[in-house]
Design a protein around this motif. Sequence first.
Motif, PDB file in Angstrom:
ATOM      1  N   ARG A  18     -23.554 -20.882   4.644  1.00 32.99           N
ATOM      2  CA  ARG A  18     -23.574 -22.292   5.045  1.00 32.99           C
ATOM      3  C   ARG A  18     -22.613 -22.481   6.209  1.00 32.99           C
ATOM      4  O   ARG A  18     -21.588 -21.806   6.306  1.00 32.99           O
ATOM      5  CB  ARG A  18     -23.125 -23.173   3.883  1.00 32.99           C
ATOM      6  CG  ARG A  18     -24.136 -23.318   2.785  1.00 32.99           C
ATOM      7  CD  ARG A  18     -23.550 -24.046   1.597  1.00 32.99           C
ATOM      8  NE  ARG A  18     -22.835 -25.253   1.987  1.00 32.99           N
ATOM      9  CZ  ARG A  18     -23.061 -26.458   1.492  1.00 32.99           C
ATOM     10  NH1 ARG A  18     -23.994 -26.629   0.584  1.00 32.99           N
ATOM     11  NH2 ARG A  18     -22.367 -27.495   1.879  1.00 32.99           N
ATOM     12  N   GLY A  54     -24.615 -28.248   5.250  1.00 32.75           N
ATOM     13  CA  GLY A  54     -25.325 -27.346   4.354  1.00 32.75           C
ATOM     14  C   GLY A  54     -26.254 -26.383   5.073  1.00 32.75           C
ATOM     15  O   GLY A  54     -26.952 -25.605   4.432  1.00 32.75           O
ATOM     16  N   ARG A  56     -27.901 -23.340   6.756  1.00 36.20           N
ATOM     17  CA  ARG A  56     -27.767 -21.884   6.625  1.00 36.20           C
ATOM     18  C   ARG A  56     -27.875 -21.262   8.010  1.00 36.20           C
ATOM     19  O   ARG A  56     -28.741 -21.637   8.804  1.00 36.20           O
ATOM     20  CB  ARG A  56     -28.857 -21.319   5.712  1.00 36.20           C
ATOM     21  CG  ARG A  56     -28.803 -21.860   4.303  1.00 36.20           C
ATOM     22  CD  ARG A  56     -27.768 -21.155   3.495  1.00 36.20           C
ATOM     23  NE  ARG A  56     -27.645 -21.778   2.171  1.00 36.20           N
ATOM     24  CZ  ARG A  56     -26.814 -21.347   1.266  1.00 36.20           C
ATOM     25  NH1 ARG A  56     -26.046 -20.306   1.508  1.00 36.20           N
ATOM     26  NH2 ARG A  56     -26.731 -21.942   0.106  1.00 36.20           N
TER      27      ARG A  56
END
Length: 64
Positions: A18, A54, A56
């Motif tokens: 993250r 959040g 990725r």
Amino acid sequence: MQEPPLSFEVRQAEESQRLDAFLRAHLPGVSMGAIRRVIELGQVMVDGRPGKKGQRLRAGQRVL
């Protein structure tokens, strides 16, 4: 005189981390709360676009 912004390239071993955790690992003196705040304010860019906490990451991306 203003310092140039920090820039990091996501390595293969860091792929799928993250964004907030990636920055925490690269900026150990900065609290997670402060990191999340600057991300929410749109001050962290991933490949030229505002990042999301959040989000990725993929190998080769540039975090600024």
